[in-house]
Write a protein that holds these residues in place. Sequence first.
Motif, PDB file in Angstrom:
ATOM      1  N   MET A 132       0.543  -1.277  -0.135  1.00 47.26           N
ATOM      2  CA  MET A 132      -0.146   0.166   0.016  1.00 47.26           C
ATOM      3  C   MET A 132       0.615   1.106   0.055  1.00 47.26           C
ATOM      4  O   MET A 132       0.632   2.289  -0.796  1.00 47.26           O
ATOM      5  CB  MET A 132      -1.243  -0.345   1.329  1.00 47.26           C
ATOM      6  CG  MET A 132      -1.879  -1.007   0.757  1.00 47.26           C
ATOM      7  SD  MET A 132      -2.708  -0.719  -0.369  1.00 47.26           S
ATOM      8  CE  MET A 132      -2.253  -2.313  -1.686  1.00 47.26           C
ATOM      9  N   GLU A 133       1.947   1.279   0.527  1.00 45.32           N
ATOM     10  CA  GLU A 133       3.202   2.216   0.757  1.00 45.32           C
ATOM     11  C   GLU A 133       3.419   2.160  -1.035  1.00 45.32           C
ATOM     12  O   GLU A 133       3.501   3.642  -1.336  1.00 45.32           O
ATOM     13  CB  GLU A 133       4.192   2.013   1.766  1.00 45.32           C
ATOM     14  CG  GLU A 133       4.021   2.353   2.982  1.00 45.32           C
ATOM     15  CD  GLU A 133       3.943   3.676   3.121  1.00 45.32           C
ATOM     16  OE1 GLU A 133       4.579   4.587   2.954  1.00 45.32           O
ATOM     17  OE2 GLU A 133       2.718   4.386   3.967  1.00 45.32           O
ATOM     18  N   LEU A 134       3.469   1.689  -1.567  1.00 48.80           N
ATOM     19  CA  LEU A 134       3.905   1.834  -2.865  1.00 48.80           C
ATOM     20  C   LEU A 134       2.785   2.151  -4.103  1.00 48.80           C
ATOM     21  O   LEU A 134       3.095   3.302  -5.034  1.00 48.80           O
ATOM     22  CB  LEU A 134       4.361   0.174  -3.663  1.00 48.80           C
ATOM     23  CG  LEU A 134       6.030   0.159  -2.440  1.00 48.80           C
ATOM     24  CD1 LEU A 134       6.612  -1.507  -3.692  1.00 48.80           C
ATOM     25  CD2 LEU A 134       6.895   0.715  -3.155  1.00 48.80           C
ATOM     26  N   ASP A 135       1.900   1.193  -3.692  1.00 50.15           N
ATOM     27  CA  ASP A 135       0.766   2.015  -4.345  1.00 50.15           C
ATOM     28  C   ASP A 135       0.743   4.172  -4.375  1.00 50.15           C
ATOM     29  O   ASP A 135      -0.270   4.202  -5.700  1.00 50.15           O
ATOM     30  CB  ASP A 135      -0.247   1.092  -4.422  1.00 50.15           C
ATOM     31  CG  ASP A 135      -0.692   0.390  -4.296  1.00 50.15           C
ATOM     32  OD1 ASP A 135      -0.333  -0.142  -5.213  1.00 50.15           O
ATOM     33  OD2 ASP A 135      -1.571  -0.561  -4.258  1.00 50.15           O
ATOM     34  N   GLN A 136       0.350   4.275  -2.899  1.00 52.35           N
ATOM     35  CA  GLN A 136       0.745   5.161  -2.955  1.00 52.35           C
ATOM     36  C   GLN A 136       1.958   6.180  -2.923  1.00 52.35           C
ATOM     37  O   GLN A 136       2.198   7.447  -3.198  1.00 52.35           O
ATOM     38  CB  GLN A 136       0.376   5.958  -1.519  1.00 52.35           C
ATOM     39  CG  GLN A 136      -0.995   5.098  -0.904  1.00 52.35           C
ATOM     40  CD  GLN A 136      -1.076   5.104   0.461  1.00 52.35           C
ATOM     41  OE1 GLN A 136      -1.208   6.119   1.075  1.00 52.35           O
ATOM     42  NE2 GLN A 136      -0.384   4.093   1.546  1.00 52.35           N
ATOM     43  N   GLY A 137       2.970   5.498  -3.537  1.00 50.85           N
ATOM     44  CA  GLY A 137       4.271   6.419  -4.347  1.00 50.85           C
ATOM     45  C   GLY A 137       5.233   6.442  -2.936  1.00 50.85           C
ATOM     46  O   GLY A 137       6.187   7.727  -3.418  1.00 50.85           O
ATOM     47  N   HIS A 138       5.072   6.116  -1.972  1.00 56.28           N
ATOM     48  CA  HIS A 138       5.660   6.395  -1.032  1.00 56.28           C
ATOM     49  C   HIS A 138       6.993   4.965  -0.758  1.00 56.28           C
ATOM     50  O   HIS A 138       6.554   4.350   0.104  1.00 56.28           O
ATOM     51  CB  HIS A 138       5.091   5.955   0.325  1.00 56.28           C
ATOM     52  CG  HIS A 138       4.034   7.080   0.265  1.00 56.28           C
ATOM     53  ND1 HIS A 138       2.955   7.051   1.253  1.00 56.28           N
ATOM     54  CD2 HIS A 138       3.751   8.315  -0.442  1.00 56.28           C
ATOM     55  CE1 HIS A 138       1.875   7.857   0.828  1.00 56.28           C
ATOM     56  NE2 HIS A 138       2.454   8.537  -0.098  1.00 56.28           N
ATOM     57  N   ALA A 139       8.034   5.266  -1.879  1.00 58.36           N
ATOM     58  CA  ALA A 139       8.930   4.127  -1.588  1.00 58.36           C
ATOM     59  C   ALA A 139      10.325   4.478  -0.517  1.00 58.36           C
ATOM     60  O   ALA A 139      10.192   3.767   0.047  1.00 58.36           O
ATOM     61  CB  ALA A 139       9.830   4.457  -3.217  1.00 58.36           C
ATOM     62  N   ASP A 140       9.926   5.637   0.184  1.00 62.55           N
ATOM     63  CA  ASP A 140      11.228   5.767   0.829  1.00 62.55           C
ATOM     64  C   ASP A 140       9.939   4.717   1.949  1.00 62.55           C
ATOM     65  O   ASP A 140      11.182   4.634   2.724  1.00 62.55           O
ATOM     66  CB  ASP A 140      11.441   6.937   1.197  1.00 62.55           C
ATOM     67  CG  ASP A 140      12.522   7.327  -0.207  1.00 62.55           C
ATOM     68  OD1 ASP A 140      12.662   6.915  -0.915  1.00 62.55           O
ATOM     69  OD2 ASP A 140      12.671   8.736   0.307  1.00 62.55           O
ATOM     70  N   SER A 141       8.954   4.663   2.560  1.00 62.49           N
ATOM     71  CA  SER A 141       8.547   4.373   3.617  1.00 62.49           C
ATOM     72  C   SER A 141       8.622   3.242   3.656  1.00 62.49           C
ATOM     73  O   SER A 141       8.476   2.381   4.383  1.00 62.49           O
ATOM     74  CB  SER A 141       6.938   4.877   3.665  1.00 62.49           C
ATOM     75  OG  SER A 141       7.427   6.491   4.105  1.00 62.49           O
ATOM     76  N   ALA A 142       8.389   2.399   2.110  1.00 64.10           N
ATOM     77  CA  ALA A 142       8.078   0.880   2.464  1.00 64.10           C
ATOM     78  C   ALA A 142       8.876   0.701   2.819  1.00 64.10           C
ATOM     79  O   ALA A 142       9.510  -0.464   2.933  1.00 64.10           O
ATOM     80  CB  ALA A 142       7.747   0.952   0.902  1.00 64.10           C
ATOM     81  N   ALA A 143      10.625   1.562   1.695  1.00 62.19           N
ATOM     82  CA  ALA A 143      11.714   0.606   2.129  1.00 62.19           C
ATOM     83  C   ALA A 143      12.160   0.584   3.950  1.00 62.19           C
ATOM     84  O   ALA A 143      12.140  -0.533   4.192  1.00 62.19           O
ATOM     85  CB  ALA A 143      12.912   1.094   1.632  1.00 62.19           C
ATOM     86  N   LYS A 144      11.379   1.361   4.164  1.00 59.29           N
ATOM     87  CA  LYS A 144      11.587   1.448   6.178  1.00 59.29           C
ATOM     88  C   LYS A 144      10.694   0.598   6.997  1.00 59.29           C
ATOM     89  O   LYS A 144      11.753  -0.629   7.186  1.00 59.29           O
ATOM     90  CB  LYS A 144      11.497   3.226   6.428  1.00 59.29           C
ATOM     91  CG  LYS A 144      12.509   3.852   5.902  1.00 59.29           C
ATOM     92  CD  LYS A 144      12.007   5.758   6.541  1.00 59.29           C
ATOM     93  CE  LYS A 144      13.024   6.472   6.405  1.00 59.29           C
ATOM     94  NZ  LYS A 144      12.281   7.789   6.803  1.00 59.29           N
ATOM     95  N   MET A 145       9.648   0.263   6.308  1.00 62.15           N
ATOM     96  CA  MET A 145       8.863  -0.618   6.469  1.00 62.15           C
ATOM     97  C   MET A 145       9.258  -1.710   6.335  1.00 62.15           C
ATOM     98  O   MET A 145       9.143  -2.771   7.315  1.00 62.15           O
ATOM     99  CB  MET A 145       7.354  -0.143   5.633  1.00 62.15           C
ATOM    100  CG  MET A 145       6.639  -1.389   6.486  1.00 62.15           C
ATOM    101  SD  MET A 145       5.200  -1.165   5.955  1.00 62.15           S
ATOM    102  CE  MET A 145       4.813   0.934   6.999  1.00 62.15           C
ATOM    103  N   LEU A 146      10.116  -2.497   4.866  1.00 63.38           N
ATOM    104  CA  LEU A 146      10.586  -3.491   4.515  1.00 63.38           C
ATOM    105  C   LEU A 146      11.844  -4.165   5.666  1.00 63.38           C
ATOM    106  O   LEU A 146      11.856  -5.234   6.279  1.00 63.38           O
ATOM    107  CB  LEU A 146      10.842  -3.532   3.180  1.00 63.38           C
ATOM    108  CG  LEU A 146      11.922  -4.700   2.540  1.00 63.38           C
ATOM    109  CD1 LEU A 146      10.777  -5.738   2.968  1.00 63.38           C
ATOM    110  CD2 LEU A 146      11.544  -4.419   1.145  1.00 63.38           C
ATOM    111  N   ARG A 147      12.476  -2.842   6.157  1.00 64.91           N
ATOM    112  CA  ARG A 147      13.910  -2.947   6.861  1.00 64.91           C
ATOM    113  C   ARG A 147      13.649  -3.647   8.054  1.00 64.91           C
ATOM    114  O   ARG A 147      14.325  -4.297   8.270  1.00 64.91           O
ATOM    115  CB  ARG A 147      14.541  -1.906   6.553  1.00 64.91           C
ATOM    116  CG  ARG A 147      15.845  -1.961   5.640  1.00 64.91           C
ATOM    117  CD  ARG A 147      16.633  -0.812   5.406  1.00 64.91           C
ATOM    118  NE  ARG A 147      15.699   0.514   6.055  1.00 64.91           N
ATOM    119  CZ  ARG A 147      16.112   1.971   5.042  1.00 64.91           C
ATOM    120  NH1 ARG A 147      16.092   0.962   3.873  1.00 64.91           N
ATOM    121  NH2 ARG A 147      15.267   2.838   5.521  1.00 64.91           N
ATOM    122  N   ALA A 148      12.271  -2.415   8.708  1.00 67.12           N
ATOM    123  CA  ALA A 148      12.287  -3.128  10.174  1.00 67.12           C
ATOM    124  C   ALA A 148      11.342  -4.848   9.856  1.00 67.12           C
ATOM    125  O   ALA A 148      11.573  -5.316  10.819  1.00 67.12           O
ATOM    126  CB  ALA A 148      10.658  -2.222  10.716  1.00 67.12           C
TER     127      ALA A 148
END
Length: 417
Positions: free
Chosen positions: A86-102
């Motif tokens: 959903m972060e990627l669908d919203q265009g929030h790639a940086d937030s998605a990356a942080k979530m993925l690292r966590a």
Amino acid sequence: LRDRLPEMERLETEAFYFFQGPHRDRARALAAYLALIERGDSTVAPVNAGEVLRTERAYARAESLNILAFRVTPQAGITVGNAVEMELDQGHADSAAKMLRAWEQRTPTAHGTRLHEIFVRYALGDTAALQRLLDSLQRSSDLTFRGWGLGAQTGLALLHGRLADAGRLAREQSILVPATDAQRLGDGIFRATVDAWFHGPSPNAVRAMNTALADVPLQRLPMADRPYFEAATAYAVAGDPDKAASIIAQYRRDVTDTSRLRLDSPALANTLGAIALVRGDAKTAIDEFRRGDVAADGLPASECAPCVHFALGRAFDAAGQADSTIAEYEAYIATPYWVKLVGADSPDISFGDAMVLAGIHKRLGELYEAKGDRQQAASHYAAFVQLWKNADPELQPQVEDVRRRLVRLGESEGKRQ
């Protein structure tokens, strides 16, 4: 007999039926899932409510429900995986990356982190890290990892015009596990579509489709597995709209259940749009592609927001409406989608960046050049060259032509200054 069930079981039954059953009703499914949440279901119902909402392109709300479930059961990877998407669908790639690292730190052995990293890296434009990841996945002894790696590598090869590599990688992926008849037919449709898409409509591509359907006739497959729309769209792309129309006629004969017809209506509209486009009827194509983006309930037909822009861009281009073409193609480029590299789940909607992005940049360069906008033309031409600089030899004449255009634009700009 649902009224005989306890309340929570009744709501669970109704929710699933209206979300996945034959008489789908997303509003009623969502209402049932929200009622379950109100009554204390903080694990399953929020995730499933999010699944309903993502099909409506309500990405932020879908993400919040998955986060709700994640806080209750942080060990469940599906919740954080959905949130990354959903972060990627919203265009929030940086937030998605942080979530993925966590997620990786919390559960380093979770399979899902590798799949999601592919699409996070692509959204970030981190091609070096993406290539390292795919290389490691292809060397894995885990067949699932290898399949993901080969699939994404196939997409990247197509994106960069390396068709021979894409064919080899797709064949490697297909032999990882024994293929079903449906998969074999799907592979044949894919090969024919790639040939027609990159080399143009041709008798060879039509023959490839004929061979695929002779090998696995539609009637051999269970009704639910028959790729009517994918096959018809492939024939249209290959340049045989009559064959495409015959597949749709077969679909209309075979499928008479009204609930199935209702569910299929967006995919059918997109396919009819593709056929109209090949027949030179751009107006009908525009109308059908717009219908194809809306489900029977009036809400978006699928999660994929950029798909309609690509389809409409092709149709407006065929209609000679340059400004509308530019607007739609620019919207496609700008609109995120978590699996944008490889496209939507339904091939009748979109082929994804792997198939279309380079061509979109090239066409935008041509349209902007015709309008006298040298800066925009040069920007898109350069993006095309960057994508296809190592393309297969048969595609290099297109690259050289664009390089010459870039030189002319530079010379013109110098004289103007």
